[in-house]
Design a protein around this motif. Structure first.
Motif, PDB file in Angstrom:
ATOM      1  N   ILE A   1      -4.959  15.357  -3.709  1.00 21.27           N
ATOM      2  CA  ILE A   1      -5.370  16.575  -4.399  1.00 21.27           C
ATOM      3  C   ILE A   1      -5.379  16.368  -5.916  1.00 21.27           C
ATOM      4  O   ILE A   1      -6.225  16.917  -6.621  1.00 21.27           O
ATOM      5  CB  ILE A   1      -4.463  17.768  -4.012  1.00 21.27           C
ATOM      6  CG1 ILE A   1      -5.066  19.070  -4.554  1.00 21.27           C
ATOM      7  CG2 ILE A   1      -3.041  17.569  -4.517  1.00 21.27           C
ATOM      8  CD1 ILE A   1      -4.371  20.304  -4.053  1.00 21.27           C
ATOM      9  N   PHE A   2      -4.458  15.543  -6.450  1.00 21.41           N
ATOM     10  CA  PHE A   2      -4.474  15.245  -7.882  1.00 21.41           C
ATOM     11  C   PHE A   2      -5.696  14.405  -8.242  1.00 21.41           C
ATOM     12  O   PHE A   2      -6.320  14.622  -9.288  1.00 21.41           O
ATOM     13  CB  PHE A   2      -3.194  14.515  -8.278  1.00 21.41           C
ATOM     14  CG  PHE A   2      -1.979  15.401  -8.285  1.00 21.41           C
ATOM     15  CD1 PHE A   2      -1.706  16.214  -9.363  1.00 21.41           C
ATOM     16  CD2 PHE A   2      -1.129  15.433  -7.190  1.00 21.41           C
ATOM     17  CE1 PHE A   2      -0.592  17.043  -9.375  1.00 21.41           C
ATOM     18  CE2 PHE A   2      -0.014  16.256  -7.186  1.00 21.41           C
ATOM     19  CZ  PHE A   2       0.254  17.064  -8.277  1.00 21.41           C
ATOM     20  N   ALA A   3      -6.028  13.453  -7.384  1.00 23.71           N
ATOM     21  CA  ALA A   3      -7.236  12.656  -7.623  1.00 23.71           C
ATOM     22  C   ALA A   3      -8.472  13.535  -7.573  1.00 23.71           C
ATOM     23  O   ALA A   3      -9.394  13.398  -8.397  1.00 23.71           O
ATOM     24  CB  ALA A   3      -7.327  11.537  -6.586  1.00 23.71           C
TER      25      ALA A   3
ATOM     26  N   LEU B   1     -10.195  29.357 -19.174  1.00 23.09           N
ATOM     27  CA  LEU B   1      -9.857  28.463 -18.072  1.00 23.09           C
ATOM     28  C   LEU B   1      -9.391  29.216 -16.833  1.00 23.09           C
ATOM     29  O   LEU B   1      -9.441  28.692 -15.719  1.00 23.09           O
ATOM     30  CB  LEU B   1      -8.788  27.469 -18.527  1.00 23.09           C
ATOM     31  CG  LEU B   1      -9.268  26.461 -19.576  1.00 23.09           C
ATOM     32  CD1 LEU B   1      -8.092  25.691 -20.152  1.00 23.09           C
ATOM     33  CD2 LEU B   1     -10.289  25.503 -18.975  1.00 23.09           C
ATOM     34  N   GLY B   2      -8.928  30.431 -17.009  1.00 25.20           N
ATOM     35  CA  GLY B   2      -8.540  31.239 -15.867  1.00 25.20           C
ATOM     36  C   GLY B   2      -9.707  31.538 -14.934  1.00 25.20           C
ATOM     37  O   GLY B   2      -9.497  31.803 -13.737  1.00 25.20           O
ATOM     38  N   PHE B   3     -10.933  31.459 -15.449  1.00 22.62           N
ATOM     39  CA  PHE B   3     -12.121  31.682 -14.619  1.00 22.62           C
ATOM     40  C   PHE B   3     -12.147  30.723 -13.445  1.00 22.62           C
ATOM     41  O   PHE B   3     -12.430  31.108 -12.295  1.00 22.62           O
ATOM     42  CB  PHE B   3     -13.386  31.521 -15.474  1.00 22.62           C
ATOM     43  CG  PHE B   3     -14.663  31.468 -14.684  1.00 22.62           C
ATOM     44  CD1 PHE B   3     -15.272  32.629 -14.245  1.00 22.62           C
ATOM     45  CD2 PHE B   3     -15.258  30.244 -14.380  1.00 22.62           C
ATOM     46  CE1 PHE B   3     -16.455  32.582 -13.514  1.00 22.62           C
ATOM     47  CE2 PHE B   3     -16.433  30.186 -13.655  1.00 22.62           C
ATOM     48  CZ  PHE B   3     -17.033  31.356 -13.217  1.00 22.62           C
TER      49      PHE B   3
ATOM     50  N   ILE C   1      -9.332  31.556 -10.780  1.00 21.41           N
ATOM     51  CA  ILE C   1      -9.670  32.678  -9.906  1.00 21.41           C
ATOM     52  C   ILE C   1     -10.780  32.285  -8.943  1.00 21.41           C
ATOM     53  O   ILE C   1     -10.732  32.586  -7.739  1.00 21.41           O
ATOM     54  CB  ILE C   1     -10.080  33.891 -10.750  1.00 21.41           C
ATOM     55  CG1 ILE C   1      -8.905  34.372 -11.588  1.00 21.41           C
ATOM     56  CG2 ILE C   1     -10.593  35.015  -9.862  1.00 21.41           C
ATOM     57  CD1 ILE C   1      -9.244  35.477 -12.543  1.00 21.41           C
ATOM     58  N   GLN C   2     -11.784  31.592  -9.473  1.00 17.41           N
ATOM     59  CA  GLN C   2     -12.889  31.163  -8.622  1.00 17.41           C
ATOM     60  C   GLN C   2     -12.402  30.204  -7.541  1.00 17.41           C
ATOM     61  O   GLN C   2     -12.809  30.301  -6.375  1.00 17.41           O
ATOM     62  CB  GLN C   2     -13.962  30.480  -9.485  1.00 17.41           C
ATOM     63  CG  GLN C   2     -15.150  29.971  -8.702  1.00 17.41           C
ATOM     64  CD  GLN C   2     -16.225  29.409  -9.613  1.00 17.41           C
ATOM     65  OE1 GLN C   2     -17.177  30.101  -9.957  1.00 17.41           O
ATOM     66  NE2 GLN C   2     -16.081  28.151 -10.010  1.00 17.41           N
TER      67      GLN C   2
ATOM     68  N   VAL D   1      -8.597  24.734  -8.835  1.00 15.81           N
ATOM     69  CA  VAL D   1      -7.435  25.454  -9.360  1.00 15.81           C
ATOM     70  C   VAL D   1      -6.501  24.500 -10.074  1.00 15.81           C
ATOM     71  O   VAL D   1      -6.048  24.765 -11.206  1.00 15.81           O
ATOM     72  CB  VAL D   1      -6.684  26.175  -8.219  1.00 15.81           C
ATOM     73  CG1 VAL D   1      -5.423  26.850  -8.770  1.00 15.81           C
ATOM     74  CG2 VAL D   1      -7.582  27.193  -7.541  1.00 15.81           C
ATOM     75  N   LEU D   2      -6.197  23.370  -9.442  1.00 15.39           N
ATOM     76  CA  LEU D   2      -5.289  22.399 -10.043  1.00 15.39           C
ATOM     77  C   LEU D   2      -5.901  21.762 -11.283  1.00 15.39           C
ATOM     78  O   LEU D   2      -5.202  21.537 -12.281  1.00 15.39           O
ATOM     79  CB  LEU D   2      -4.927  21.321  -9.022  1.00 15.39           C
ATOM     80  CG  LEU D   2      -3.968  20.225  -9.498  1.00 15.39           C
ATOM     81  CD1 LEU D   2      -2.654  20.840  -9.978  1.00 15.39           C
ATOM     82  CD2 LEU D   2      -3.720  19.208  -8.389  1.00 15.39           C
ATOM     83  N   GLY D   3      -7.202  21.478 -11.237  1.00 16.03           N
ATOM     84  CA  GLY D   3      -7.860  20.881 -12.402  1.00 16.03           C
ATOM     85  C   GLY D   3      -7.787  21.784 -13.618  1.00 16.03           C
ATOM     86  O   GLY D   3      -7.468  21.336 -14.733  1.00 16.03           O
ATOM     87  N   ALA D   4      -8.068  23.078 -13.427  1.00 16.35           N
ATOM     88  CA  ALA D   4      -7.970  24.028 -14.542  1.00 16.35           C
ATOM     89  C   ALA D   4      -6.539  24.144 -15.032  1.00 16.35           C
ATOM     90  O   ALA D   4      -6.286  24.240 -16.244  1.00 16.35           O
ATOM     91  CB  ALA D   4      -8.494  25.396 -14.102  1.00 16.35           C
ATOM     92  N   SER D   5      -5.585  24.109 -14.103  1.00 10.78           N
ATOM     93  CA  SER D   5      -4.168  24.190 -14.491  1.00 10.78           C
ATOM     94  C   SER D   5      -3.764  22.969 -15.313  1.00 10.78           C
ATOM     95  O   SER D   5      -3.006  23.095 -16.285  1.00 10.78           O
ATOM     96  CB  SER D   5      -3.292  24.291 -13.239  1.00 10.78           C
ATOM     97  OG  SER D   5      -3.632  25.422 -12.469  1.00 10.78           O
ATOM     98  N   ILE D   6      -4.248  21.808 -14.934  1.00  9.64           N
ATOM     99  CA  ILE D   6      -3.933  20.579 -15.673  1.00  9.64           C
ATOM    100  C   ILE D   6      -4.444  20.678 -17.108  1.00  9.64           C
ATOM    101  O   ILE D   6      -3.760  20.270 -18.057  1.00  9.64           O
ATOM    102  CB  ILE D   6      -4.531  19.356 -14.961  1.00  9.64           C
ATOM    103  CG1 ILE D   6      -3.776  19.084 -13.657  1.00  9.64           C
ATOM    104  CG2 ILE D   6      -4.480  18.119 -15.869  1.00  9.64           C
ATOM    105  CD1 ILE D   6      -4.395  17.995 -12.806  1.00  9.64           C
TER     106      ILE D   6
END
Length: 241
Positions: free
Chosen positions: A3-5, A174-176, A179-180, A190-195
């Motif tokens: 999932i990180f990759a 980045l929250g867009f 949520i999407q 979700v993880l990519g935006a969080s990173i």
């Protein structure tokens, strides 16, 4: 680890440069919300904090209001302000909410920086005939700069993390993508935006850490040193020029 990759692949995908909200534009929106909110909060909180620190009055009220502001739920506050101010002014409503979240840390840094100064230094300035304004801007503000920067550091990190909720009222950032991604169960998104949010926070934190490290009093203020024998403060008079 997959999932990180996948999250990293999502971040660097050419598709992030297209679509209704390209990733670079979302990052700029996120930083713009953070920057303007912190600047507006600073315009309000820094003068009030300096006044409290210099006069010693109103500290209890400031602590109470700061604590109350910290307890406000950010998402609920943004939603409430959007409903009160109106959908047409939802950008302004969100900024008001983020400003309220940033004020406590900056206010605390402003007055704590002045309160932490050794009173003998301030008394030495008064003994040399300095006015209250000169004491504030030539002694207290420079010597309290490090803690003030710490307040900015804390406020900025809080706001840059909280700005993600702006997407809940359709303001992008980045929250867009979070949520999407939740709606479509696209967890790498979700993880990519969080990173990226974490990376922005780390970069901003590093910048403020460097500023705090190199924050030093101005040389045109009074220099106070301790004599080796008496350990009492001695003012070097020629430093007032």
């Amino acid at each position: 680890m997959n999932i990180f990759a996948d999250a990293l692949a999502w971040i660097f995908s050419p598709e992030r440069l297209t679509g209704s909200l390209p990733l670079p534009e979302a990052i700029l929106q996120h930083l713009a919300f953070t920057f303007f909110s912190v600047v507006i909060a600073a315009v309000i909180a820094v003068p009030v904090g300096w006044l409290i620190g210099h006069t010693g009055r109103g500290r209890e009220i400031a602590v109470f209001l700061s604590g109350a502001a910290r307890a406000l739920p950010a998402l609920g506050l943004v939603t409430l302000l959007v409903m009160l101010i109106g959908v047409t002014l939802k950008t302004e409503a969100a900024i008001v909410a983020f400003v309220l979240l940033a004020i406590p840390s900056i206010l605390a840094g402003a007055y704590a920086g002045i309160e932490a100064i050794d009173r003998s230094v301030i008394d030495a300035g008064r003994a040399m005939g300095m006015t209250e304004w000169q004491i504030l801007f030539k002694i207290e503000v420079p010597l309290g700069l490090s803690l003030l920067i710490g307040g900015f550091r804390s406020a900025t990190l809080q706001v840059v993390a909280t700005v993600t909720i702006a997407a809940y009222v359709g303001l992008g950032g980045l929250g867009f993508f979070m949520i999407q991604g939740i709606n479509t169960r696209d967890f790498p998104e979700v993880l990519g935006a969080s990173i990226i949010v974490v990376a922005l926070a780390l970069v901003l934190d590093g910048i403020f850490a460097l500023l705090a490290r190199f924050a030093v009093p101005r040389t045109d203020g009074p220099r106070v040193r301790l004599t080796a024998s008496t350990r009492t403060p001695v003012v070097v008079a020629d430093s007032f020029t």
